[in-house]
Design an enzyme around this catalytic site. Sequence first.
Site, PDB file in Angstrom:
ATOM      1  N   HIS A   1       0.835  -1.199   0.000  1.00  0.00           N
ATOM      2  CA  HIS A   1       0.000   0.000   0.000  1.00  0.00           C
ATOM      3  C   HIS A   1       0.875   1.256   0.000  1.00  0.00           C
ATOM      4  CE1 HIS A   1      -3.174   2.715   1.816  1.00  0.00           C
ATOM      5  NE2 HIS A   1      -3.800   2.191   0.780  1.00  0.00           N
ATOM      6  N   ASP A   2       1.909   1.279   0.838  1.00  0.00           N
ATOM      7  CA  ASP A   2       2.840   2.414   0.869  1.00  0.00           C
ATOM      8  C   ASP A   2       3.494   2.609  -0.500  1.00  0.00           C
ATOM      9  OD1 ASP A   2       2.346   2.880   3.552  1.00  0.00           O
ATOM     10  OD2 ASP A   2       4.298   2.153   4.242  1.00  0.00           O
TER      11      ASP A   2
END
Length: 150
Positions: free
Chosen positions: A92-93
């Site tokens: 996600h990052d």
Amino acid sequence: MRSRLAAPLFTAALAVTAVLVPASTAQAAPADKAAVLSSWTQTDASSYNAFFAARANQGAWSAYGFDWSTDSCTTSPDNPFGFPFANACVRHDFGYGNYEAAGTFDANKARLDNAFYADLKRVCATYSGVKKASCDATAWTYYQAVDKLG
């Protein structure tokens, strides 16, 4: 006479080469960077697996200039109640950071958040009964946090 002629011809050849092959070519990101980024940020398990294979071999992707930095699940636990959510947070990052850098974050945020939730649900699918219900509830909470606050 021969050496006098060779020097100007060599200099002219270098000038032509410099015009035909600009120095910035080596520093430009490959044309398929957006497609590769997209392929690693989809909701399916094959996208997840491809991302982690690439992450394990970042050097092979150095020409793309991807930002691989992460703080995992930021201020939330990486393994809430023992559920291993860190890898979902890492991917996600990666999506958030690279789409922000590309200037296309807003157009991709919903898909990134959905991929995050799909990753969390894959973790939860390995459990059963009350433990699975607890994992699903925690995954939903993490998803809501990134959806509303991310």
